[in-house]
Design a protein around this motif. Sequence first.
Motif, PDB file in Angstrom:
ATOM      1  N   TYR A 120       0.761  -1.244  -0.114  1.00  0.00           N
ATOM      2  CA  TYR A 120       0.024  -0.001  -0.102  1.00  0.00           C
ATOM      3  C   TYR A 120       0.790   1.353   0.027  1.00  0.00           C
ATOM      4  O   TYR A 120       0.301   2.345   0.024  1.00  0.00           O
ATOM      5  CB  TYR A 120      -0.862   0.047   1.123  1.00  0.00           C
ATOM      6  N   GLY A 121       2.136   0.959   0.068  1.00  0.00           N
ATOM      7  CA  GLY A 121       3.037   2.438  -0.143  1.00  0.00           C
ATOM      8  C   GLY A 121       3.192   3.101   1.061  1.00  0.00           C
ATOM      9  O   GLY A 121       3.922   4.166   0.975  1.00  0.00           O
ATOM     10  N   ASN A 122       2.557   2.685   2.155  1.00  0.00           N
ATOM     11  CA  ASN A 122       2.760   3.229   3.424  1.00  0.00           C
ATOM     12  C   ASN A 122       2.809   2.267   4.596  1.00  0.00           C
ATOM     13  O   ASN A 122       1.806   1.633   4.710  1.00  0.00           O
ATOM     14  CB  ASN A 122       1.590   4.341   3.553  1.00  0.00           C
ATOM     15  N   PRO A 123       3.654   2.257   5.384  1.00  0.00           N
ATOM     16  CA  PRO A 123       3.884   1.212   6.525  1.00  0.00           C
ATOM     17  C   PRO A 123       2.620   1.233   7.423  1.00  0.00           C
ATOM     18  O   PRO A 123       2.229   0.030   7.784  1.00  0.00           O
ATOM     19  CB  PRO A 123       4.971   1.680   7.232  1.00  0.00           C
TER      20      PRO A 123
ATOM     21  N   HIS B 206      -3.528  -3.452   7.162  1.00  0.00           N
ATOM     22  CA  HIS B 206      -4.186  -4.590   6.359  1.00  0.00           C
ATOM     23  C   HIS B 206      -3.431  -5.871   6.948  1.00  0.00           C
ATOM     24  O   HIS B 206      -4.099  -6.998   6.463  1.00  0.00           O
ATOM     25  CB  HIS B 206      -3.779  -4.372   5.023  1.00  0.00           C
ATOM     26  N   TYR B 207      -2.093  -6.116   7.166  1.00  0.00           N
ATOM     27  CA  TYR B 207      -1.316  -7.173   7.183  1.00  0.00           C
ATOM     28  C   TYR B 207      -1.091  -7.271   8.638  1.00  0.00           C
ATOM     29  O   TYR B 207      -0.423  -8.452   9.018  1.00  0.00           O
ATOM     30  CB  TYR B 207      -0.096  -7.536   6.231  1.00  0.00           C
ATOM     31  N   GLY B 208      -0.730  -6.427   9.559  1.00  0.00           N
ATOM     32  CA  GLY B 208      -0.401  -6.713  10.723  1.00  0.00           C
ATOM     33  C   GLY B 208       1.114  -6.528  11.089  1.00  0.00           C
ATOM     34  O   GLY B 208       1.985  -6.648  11.942  1.00  0.00           O
ATOM     35  N   GLU B 209       1.670  -6.068   9.999  1.00  0.00           N
ATOM     36  CA  GLU B 209       3.249  -5.766   9.426  1.00  0.00           C
ATOM     37  C   GLU B 209       3.470  -4.489   8.496  1.00  0.00           C
ATOM     38  O   GLU B 209       2.557  -4.303   7.775  1.00  0.00           O
ATOM     39  CB  GLU B 209       4.049  -6.819   9.204  1.00  0.00           C
ATOM     40  N   SER B 210       4.636  -4.037   8.709  1.00  0.00           N
ATOM     41  CA  SER B 210       5.019  -2.779   7.944  1.00  0.00           C
ATOM     42  C   SER B 210       5.203  -3.012   6.750  1.00  0.00           C
ATOM     43  O   SER B 210       5.346  -2.232   5.515  1.00  0.00           O
ATOM     44  CB  SER B 210       6.092  -2.037   8.601  1.00  0.00           C
TER      45      SER B 210
END
Length: 406
Positions: free
Chosen positions: A311-314, A320-324
Motif C-alpha cells: 500500500y506504499g505506506n507502513p 491490512h497485514y499487521g506488519e509494515s
Amino acid sequence: MGRAGNGSSFILMISLLALVAAVAGAGRHLAAADIDASRVGICASAVAIHGYKCQEFDVKTDDGYILNLQRIPQGVAADNSTNRPPVLLQHGVLVDGVTWLLNSPKESLALILADSGFDVWIANVRGTRFSRRHVSLDPNKPEFWNWTWDDLVVHDLPAVIGFVHQQTGQKIHYVGHSMGTLIALATFSEGKQIDKVKSAALLSPIAYLSHMNTALGVVAAKAFVGEITSIFGLAEFNPKGEAVAGLMKFFCAQPGVDCYDLLTAVTGKNCCLNASTVQLFLKNEPQSTSTKNLVHLAQTVRDGVLRKYDYGNPNYNVAHYGESKPPVYNLSNIPHDLPLFLSYGGQDALSDIRDVQTLLDALRSHDVAKLHVQYVKEYGHADFIMGVTAKDVVYNQVVSFFKNYN
C-alpha cells in the motif's frame, strides 16, 4: 536497468500491448462465418460451432463478484463415459477464456483436452467482458475495481475451483498461463485448494519478473514513471479507452519500437503463430483489468520478491497485514508431493529463463518424481496458447501428465 525502471516498463509494456491490440485489430476483418464472442458468449462463438457440447455457468465469489465459466463436458465424438477427470483452464492478464480456443479444434488446448477424455472448464476472472458483474457494485464505479491478483488468489480461484469440485465430485487438474500460473503458485504456497487439486500444468510460468525485457519495455524504462495510478487516476484499466491513447502513441513513436509487430515487441519472438489466429486474438482481446492489479504486478517486477500488494505506506500495510511490509508468498511451501508440470520457452521475454530458474530454485525441495519441467528453446510467450505446433510440442505432454495422475 534498475528494478524501479523495470516495474515501470512492465506496466507500460502491458499498456502498449492492450492499446496496439485494439488499434491493430480495428481495421482487420475475419471471415463472415466468424461469430462475435462479445455478443453471444464463448460457448456459442468458439465451442458449439465446432460441434462440441458447451455450457455456461455463473459463479459468485465470497466478495460478491459474478464470474462467467464455460464447461465442455466431452469431446466431439459420441462418448457415454462418466466421471471424466475435470480440468480447469485459467488465462492470464488482459485476456479472457477465449484465448484457449483461438486455433482449430485440433490445435486448441481446451478442445484437445475434451477430445482426450477430460471434462474441461474455462475460467474468466473479474473485470473481463463476461465477468463484469457484482451483487451490488457497479463496474462503472471505482469500487468495483479495488482489487489486485491477491484477490484472485483469495476469492476468484477458490470460488471457481470449489464450484468445479462440487459439480464433478472430483479433484481437478489445473492449467494456467502467465498470470494464471502466478495465482496458482501463490495459492498453493499458502496451502490453499490443495485438497481439491490433483495436479497443475503451468505454461510460461510467472512468479519472478526481474529479467523481463522487451523492445517496448526498454524504451518505456528510459522515462520516469511512478505508479500508474498517478498517471491515469483510473480504477479500471480499459485498454480500449481514450485515457491511455496519448501516452501510448508517444512510446510507439520512439526509435526501435515497432508497434505493428505487436507480439514480438511485447512478448519476444514467437515462432509458431498462424496469421488468422493472431487476427482472431486481436478481435477478441484485450480485456479490462484493475489499475491496482497492474500496480501490483509492477511491484513484483520492481522488488524481485513475490509479495502481497504494497500500500506504499507502513501504516497502511500494518492496518491490512499487521506488519509494515506485505507478507511474502513463500513458494518453497508448496506441498512437495503436488504434481507440477512447468513448460517455458527460450524466446519468452516475459517469463525469462533466468526468472524461471529462480522459480525452480524455490521448488528445489519438491519431490523429484512429481516435478516435470519442459524447456522449449524456440517458444515465446504466446506460442504456449496460440502456437500451431503447440499440440505436438506441449499439449500432448500436458495430456500425458494429467493422465499419469488420474
